[in-house]
Design a protein around this motif. Structure first.
Motif, mmCIF file in Angstrom:
data_model
loop_
_atom_site.group_PDB
_atom_site.id
_atom_site.type_symbol
_atom_site.label_atom_id
_atom_site.label_comp_id
_atom_site.label_asym_id
_atom_site.label_seq_id
_atom_site.Cartn_x
_atom_site.Cartn_y
_atom_site.Cartn_z
ATOM 1 N N PHE A 55 0.826 -1.202 0.000
ATOM 2 C CA PHE A 55 0.000 0.000 0.000
ATOM 3 C C PHE A 55 0.863 1.257 0.000
ATOM 4 N N ALA A 56 0.314 2.325 -0.542
ATOM 5 C CA ALA A 56 0.906 3.655 -0.436
ATOM 6 C C ALA A 56 -0.171 4.550 0.166
ATOM 7 N N VAL A 57 0.167 5.225 1.250
ATOM 8 C CA VAL A 57 -0.753 6.146 1.901
ATOM 9 C C VAL A 57 -0.075 7.509 1.940
ATOM 10 N N ILE A 58 -0.822 8.544 1.550
ATOM 11 C CA ILE A 58 -0.248 9.873 1.415
ATOM 12 C C ILE A 58 -1.006 10.865 2.287
ATOM 13 N N VAL A 59 -0.390 11.275 3.381
ATOM 14 C CA VAL A 59 -0.944 12.342 4.202
ATOM 15 C C VAL A 59 -0.537 13.638 3.506
ATOM 16 N N ALA A 60 -1.535 14.406 3.093
ATOM 17 C CA ALA A 60 -1.266 15.573 2.260
ATOM 18 C C ALA A 60 -1.859 16.845 2.856
ATOM 19 N N HIS A 100 -3.796 0.504 -3.041
ATOM 20 C CA HIS A 100 -2.970 -0.655 -3.367
ATOM 21 C C HIS A 100 -1.957 -0.333 -4.457
ATOM 22 N N ARG A 101 -0.826 -0.925 -4.313
ATOM 23 C CA ARG A 101 0.218 -0.868 -5.330
ATOM 24 C C ARG A 101 -0.137 -1.854 -6.438
#
Length: 142
Positions: free
Chosen positions: A19-24, A47-48
Motif C-alpha cells: 500500500f501507499a498512503v499519502i498524508v497531504a 494498493h500498489r
C-alpha cells in the motif's frame, strides 16, 4: 486485535510493500477523501499495482483520489497493520499539494480540506496513527 507498527525506510523489503498512503496538505489544510460508497473520510492512498514502484503508486493514488496536479512526495516511513499476528506493509508519504484540478472520475466522491482529523473516519483504528506519524515528521523536518 489490530496494531499499527512503524519501521524506518529500507527495513522492510520493497516487494513486501502493498500500500501507499499519502498524508497531504493543500493551502495549510489536511486533505481527506470520501469514497463514493461510504459516508466516512480517509487519507488518500491505495494498493500498489503489479510491477509498480511504491513512489509511482503514491503519486498515482494522490492524483486519482484528489485531483492533485502539482505536488511533492516525501517518503516518511514504512508502516504495517497487524491483525491476528499477520502484518500487511505499506509506505507512508507526506505531500504538499500546490495545485488541485478536477477530481478524476474514480471511486472518490469528494475531497475535504480541514484543520484536524475528522471524527467520522473509514479506518479509525489506523488513520489517526498515520496522521500523527506524519505530523511528528512534519514538525521535526521544519
Amino acid at each position: 486485535m489490530l496494531k499499527v507498527n512503524f519501521y524506518k525506510l529500507g527495513l522492510i523489503k520493497d516487494s513486501e510493500l502493498r500500500f501507499a498512503v499519502i498524508v497531504a496538505k493543500h493551502n495549510g489544510k489536511w486533505v481527506f477523501v470520501r469514497h463514493k460508497e461510504r459516508e466516512t473520510w480517509e487519507i488518500p492512498g491505495g494498493h500498489r499495482e503489479i510491477n509498480e514502484n511504491i513512489e509511482d503508486a503514491a503519486s498515482r493514488e494522490l492524483k486519482e483520489e484528489t485531483g492533485a496536479i502539482d505536488f511533492n512526495m516525501i517518503p516518511v516511513c514504512i508502516y504495517s497493520v497487524e491483525r491476528d499476528k499477520i502484518e500487511s506493509f505499506g509506505q507512508l508519504f507526506y505531500s504538499e499539494i500546490s495545485n488541485i484540478g478536477e477530481l478524476p472520475n474514480s471511486e472518490i466522491g469528494e475531497i475535504k480540506l480541514i484543520d484536524s482529523i475528522p471524527n467520522d473516519l473509514t479506518y479509525p483504528l489506523i488513520q489517526p496513527y498515520l496522521l500523527k506519524k506524519v505530523q511528528e515528521y512534519y514538525v521535526y523536518s521544519k
